[in-house]
Design a protein around this motif. Sequence first.
Motif, PDB file in Angstrom:
ATOM      1  N   GLU A 105      15.318  57.931  28.099  1.00 21.73           N
ATOM      2  CA  GLU A 105      14.498  59.030  27.595  1.00 21.73           C
ATOM      3  C   GLU A 105      13.600  59.578  28.695  1.00 21.73           C
ATOM      4  O   GLU A 105      13.501  60.793  28.897  1.00 21.73           O
ATOM      5  CB  GLU A 105      13.659  58.565  26.407  1.00 21.73           C
ATOM      6  CG  GLU A 105      12.782  59.648  25.815  1.00 21.73           C
ATOM      7  CD  GLU A 105      11.998  59.151  24.618  1.00 21.73           C
ATOM      8  OE1 GLU A 105      11.043  59.829  24.224  1.00 21.73           O
ATOM      9  OE2 GLU A 105      12.346  58.080  24.087  1.00 21.73           O
ATOM     10  N   HIS A 106      12.960  58.695  29.429  1.00 22.77           N
ATOM     11  CA  HIS A 106      12.066  59.129  30.502  1.00 22.77           C
ATOM     12  C   HIS A 106      12.842  59.892  31.571  1.00 22.77           C
ATOM     13  O   HIS A 106      12.380  60.927  32.076  1.00 22.77           O
ATOM     14  CB  HIS A 106      11.373  57.922  31.127  1.00 22.77           C
ATOM     15  CG  HIS A 106      10.566  58.253  32.342  1.00 22.77           C
ATOM     16  ND1 HIS A 106       9.327  58.871  32.279  1.00 22.77           N
ATOM     17  CD2 HIS A 106      10.831  58.074  33.674  1.00 22.77           C
ATOM     18  CE1 HIS A 106       8.865  59.052  33.497  1.00 22.77           C
ATOM     19  NE2 HIS A 106       9.761  58.583  34.367  1.00 22.77           N
ATOM     20  N   VAL A 107      14.014  59.396  31.932  1.00 20.15           N
ATOM     21  CA  VAL A 107      14.830  60.034  32.966  1.00 20.15           C
ATOM     22  C   VAL A 107      15.235  61.435  32.535  1.00 20.15           C
ATOM     23  O   VAL A 107      15.149  62.405  33.301  1.00 20.15           O
ATOM     24  CB  VAL A 107      16.079  59.187  33.267  1.00 20.15           C
ATOM     25  CG1 VAL A 107      17.039  59.941  34.184  1.00 20.15           C
ATOM     26  CG2 VAL A 107      15.688  57.851  33.884  1.00 20.15           C
ATOM     27  N   ILE A 108      15.679  61.566  31.278  1.00 15.93           N
ATOM     28  CA  ILE A 108      16.144  62.861  30.775  1.00 15.93           C
ATOM     29  C   ILE A 108      14.988  63.849  30.701  1.00 15.93           C
ATOM     30  O   ILE A 108      15.099  65.000  31.127  1.00 15.93           O
ATOM     31  CB  ILE A 108      16.815  62.692  29.403  1.00 15.93           C
ATOM     32  CG1 ILE A 108      18.123  61.906  29.564  1.00 15.93           C
ATOM     33  CG2 ILE A 108      17.090  64.047  28.763  1.00 15.93           C
ATOM     34  CD1 ILE A 108      18.750  61.496  28.258  1.00 15.93           C
ATOM     35  N   VAL A 109      13.859  63.403  30.143  1.00 14.70           N
ATOM     36  CA  VAL A 109      12.703  64.288  30.006  1.00 14.70           C
ATOM     37  C   VAL A 109      12.222  64.750  31.384  1.00 14.70           C
ATOM     38  O   VAL A 109      11.929  65.937  31.585  1.00 14.70           O
ATOM     39  CB  VAL A 109      11.564  63.586  29.245  1.00 14.70           C
ATOM     40  CG1 VAL A 109      10.277  64.396  29.334  1.00 14.70           C
ATOM     41  CG2 VAL A 109      11.954  63.396  27.781  1.00 14.70           C
ATOM     42  N   HIS A 110      12.141  63.838  32.325  1.00 16.02           N
ATOM     43  CA  HIS A 110      11.698  64.199  33.678  1.00 16.02           C
ATOM     44  C   HIS A 110      12.639  65.228  34.295  1.00 16.02           C
ATOM     45  O   HIS A 110      12.197  66.219  34.898  1.00 16.02           O
ATOM     46  CB  HIS A 110      11.626  62.957  34.563  1.00 16.02           C
ATOM     47  CG  HIS A 110      11.256  63.247  35.982  1.00 16.02           C
ATOM     48  ND1 HIS A 110       9.972  63.574  36.367  1.00 16.02           N
ATOM     49  CD2 HIS A 110      12.016  63.290  37.116  1.00 16.02           C
ATOM     50  CE1 HIS A 110       9.945  63.794  37.673  1.00 16.02           C
ATOM     51  NE2 HIS A 110      11.165  63.629  38.143  1.00 16.02           N
ATOM     52  N   SER A 111      13.935  65.000  34.132  1.00 13.47           N
ATOM     53  CA  SER A 111      14.912  65.922  34.698  1.00 13.47           C
ATOM     54  C   SER A 111      14.805  67.307  34.064  1.00 13.47           C
ATOM     55  O   SER A 111      14.812  68.323  34.765  1.00 13.47           O
ATOM     56  CB  SER A 111      16.329  65.368  34.493  1.00 13.47           C
ATOM     57  OG  SER A 111      17.296  66.264  34.981  1.00 13.47           O
ATOM     58  N   LEU A 112      14.690  67.358  32.742  1.00 16.79           N
ATOM     59  CA  LEU A 112      14.597  68.647  32.058  1.00 16.79           C
ATOM     60  C   LEU A 112      13.298  69.368  32.401  1.00 16.79           C
ATOM     61  O   LEU A 112      13.271  70.600  32.514  1.00 16.79           O
ATOM     62  CB  LEU A 112      14.709  68.443  30.549  1.00 16.79           C
ATOM     63  CG  LEU A 112      16.087  67.979  30.051  1.00 16.79           C
ATOM     64  CD1 LEU A 112      16.033  67.648  28.566  1.00 16.79           C
ATOM     65  CD2 LEU A 112      17.141  69.039  30.326  1.00 16.79           C
ATOM     66  N   LYS A 113      12.229  68.611  32.584  1.00 12.03           N
ATOM     67  CA  LYS A 113      10.965  69.232  32.965  1.00 12.03           C
ATOM     68  C   LYS A 113      11.076  69.860  34.351  1.00 12.03           C
ATOM     69  O   LYS A 113      10.525  70.941  34.606  1.00 12.03           O
ATOM     70  CB  LYS A 113       9.838  68.198  32.928  1.00 12.03           C
ATOM     71  CG  LYS A 113       8.448  68.820  33.029  1.00 12.03           C
ATOM     72  CD  LYS A 113       7.373  67.806  32.700  1.00 12.03           C
ATOM     73  CE  LYS A 113       5.981  68.454  32.699  1.00 12.03           C
ATOM     74  NZ  LYS A 113       4.933  67.489  32.317  1.00 12.03           N
ATOM     75  N   GLN A 114      11.766  69.200  35.261  1.00 11.06           N
ATOM     76  CA  GLN A 114      11.965  69.754  36.589  1.00 11.06           C
ATOM     77  C   GLN A 114      12.824  71.017  36.539  1.00 11.06           C
ATOM     78  O   GLN A 114      12.627  71.948  37.327  1.00 11.06           O
ATOM     79  CB  GLN A 114      12.621  68.709  37.506  1.00 11.06           C
ATOM     80  CG  GLN A 114      11.739  67.515  37.809  1.00 11.06           C
ATOM     81  CD  GLN A 114      10.401  67.927  38.393  1.00 11.06           C
ATOM     82  OE1 GLN A 114      10.343  68.716  39.331  1.00 11.06           O
ATOM     83  NE2 GLN A 114       9.322  67.396  37.840  1.00 11.06           N
ATOM     84  N   LYS A 115      13.760  71.071  35.592  1.00  9.38           N
ATOM     85  CA  LYS A 115      14.563  72.288  35.423  1.00  9.38           C
ATOM     86  C   LYS A 115      13.665  73.433  34.957  1.00  9.38           C
ATOM     87  O   LYS A 115      13.825  74.578  35.404  1.00  9.38           O
ATOM     88  CB  LYS A 115      15.681  72.050  34.398  1.00  9.38           C
ATOM     89  CG  LYS A 115      16.606  70.892  34.710  1.00  9.38           C
ATOM     90  CD  LYS A 115      17.289  71.059  36.048  1.00  9.38           C
ATOM     91  CE  LYS A 115      18.107  69.842  36.407  1.00  9.38           C
ATOM     92  NZ  LYS A 115      17.342  68.692  36.843  1.00  9.38           N
ATOM     93  N   ARG A 116      12.725  73.121  34.079  1.00  9.94           N
ATOM     94  CA  ARG A 116      11.796  74.153  33.612  1.00  9.94           C
ATOM     95  C   ARG A 116      10.957  74.683  34.768  1.00  9.94           C
ATOM     96  O   ARG A 116      10.754  75.894  34.918  1.00  9.94           O
ATOM     97  CB  ARG A 116      10.879  73.562  32.542  1.00  9.94           C
ATOM     98  CG  ARG A 116      10.005  74.580  31.825  1.00  9.94           C
ATOM     99  CD  ARG A 116       8.680  73.959  31.434  1.00  9.94           C
ATOM    100  NE  ARG A 116       7.739  73.981  32.546  1.00  9.94           N
ATOM    101  CZ  ARG A 116       6.741  73.118  32.685  1.00  9.94           C
ATOM    102  NH1 ARG A 116       6.565  72.148  31.822  1.00  9.94           N
ATOM    103  NH2 ARG A 116       5.920  73.230  33.714  1.00  9.94           N
ATOM    104  N   VAL A 117      10.489  73.794  35.620  1.00  8.27           N
ATOM    105  CA  VAL A 117       9.699  74.191  36.785  1.00  8.27           C
ATOM    106  C   VAL A 117      10.540  75.071  37.715  1.00  8.27           C
ATOM    107  O   VAL A 117      10.076  76.093  38.223  1.00  8.27           O
ATOM    108  CB  VAL A 117       9.185  72.945  37.527  1.00  8.27           C
ATOM    109  CG1 VAL A 117       8.595  73.321  38.880  1.00  8.27           C
ATOM    110  CG2 VAL A 117       8.163  72.200  36.679  1.00  8.27           C
ATOM    111  N   PHE A 118      11.778  74.677  37.923  1.00  3.37           N
ATOM    112  CA  PHE A 118      12.675  75.453  38.775  1.00  3.37           C
ATOM    113  C   PHE A 118      12.843  76.874  38.230  1.00  3.37           C
ATOM    114  O   PHE A 118      12.824  77.854  38.990  1.00  3.37           O
ATOM    115  CB  PHE A 118      14.034  74.762  38.852  1.00  3.37           C
ATOM    116  CG  PHE A 118      15.097  75.563  39.565  1.00  3.37           C
ATOM    117  CD1 PHE A 118      15.156  75.599  40.943  1.00  3.37           C
ATOM    118  CD2 PHE A 118      16.030  76.287  38.842  1.00  3.37           C
ATOM    119  CE1 PHE A 118      16.131  76.348  41.601  1.00  3.37           C
ATOM    120  CE2 PHE A 118      17.004  77.039  39.480  1.00  3.37           C
ATOM    121  CZ  PHE A 118      17.060  77.059  40.868  1.00  3.37           C
ATOM    122  N   LEU A 119      12.995  77.007  36.919  1.00  6.16           N
ATOM    123  CA  LEU A 119      13.171  78.329  36.310  1.00  6.16           C
ATOM    124  C   LEU A 119      11.908  79.159  36.448  1.00  6.16           C
ATOM    125  O   LEU A 119      11.962  80.377  36.676  1.00  6.16           O
ATOM    126  CB  LEU A 119      13.557  78.176  34.838  1.00  6.16           C
ATOM    127  CG  LEU A 119      14.951  77.586  34.591  1.00  6.16           C
ATOM    128  CD1 LEU A 119      15.158  77.315  33.102  1.00  6.16           C
ATOM    129  CD2 LEU A 119      16.038  78.519  35.114  1.00  6.16           C
TER     130      LEU A 119
END
Length: 306
Positions: A105-119
């Motif tokens: 869960e932590h890995v997925i959330v961190h990854s998706l949050k970084q995608k949001r930052v990238f966008l």
Amino acid sequence: MSSTLVQTDENGDHYESKKISSSPSAQLKSQPHSSLLSQANTVGIIGGVSVLSTLIFLEKLVWWSSRNGEECVPFVVCSDPAIDGSRQSVHSSLSEIAENEVSYEHVIVHSLKQKRVFLEKSGARCIVMPCHISNAWYDEISESCTLPFFHIGECAARELKEAKLKPLDAGSNVRIGVLAACETAVVTYEDKLQNQGFEVVLPDKATVEHILMPAIESLNQRDVEGARNLLRIAIQVLLIRAVNVVIIASEELQNLLPGEDPLLKKCMDPIDALARTTVKWAKSAKKDNDDWINSPRLSQTPQNNG
């Protein structure tokens, strides 16, 4: 069409969203010089656990935004195929995830949050996440984001509320059924529906184990007709419990029934609601920006008093 499709495992530097001015011009100037897009109605799309859900959303976004001869809304997509490799874990229950030695869960959330930052850095002016599973962690992923960030469950619940449905059983609330392949996806919709006053009805354990999961297994084995028949039964099980609408919260089961199937009239694809909300926002943002650019005060020529 001003659109960019990006597949990346971009981790990005630490980035803190800043409050954006209400002036369209100031918002454009606030975008980093490296932004891919700078239009006031650029949509940022976070690819989730399923690439299929992202593609389905893109098709709907393009269709509804351009079907009247208008230009498609500008968009940028960030999709990380590595997340898809974690599907086995996220399709487990939340309790199983919590007990796992590795915190998926932590890995997925961190990854998706970084995608949001990238966008955000790429020039997105709103964020969407067309994934039934990822939205279960919406609060964590959207933390510190100052852009409009549409929640798929909230969009679906709002549209159902606006439909002014009537209870099928006297003296009860309107009931909405949710069919999902995993407990995590149910979390995406349950609270949002309840907040709108709906009673959420889920299939019982026997239906999940002996009908819903076998339907997905049949589909994986290319037994489309078998999967369709099982899905029909699962929908009927909920309809018997006096639900007004059944939300299909599984990309595997979407588009499984043929278009002429009468059961589809009782079903809802929440990605439709997310796409309609996004297109409505994009058209409004473009209009506001055009009105600001064409305002009389901008067209006035400064007087030279020298």
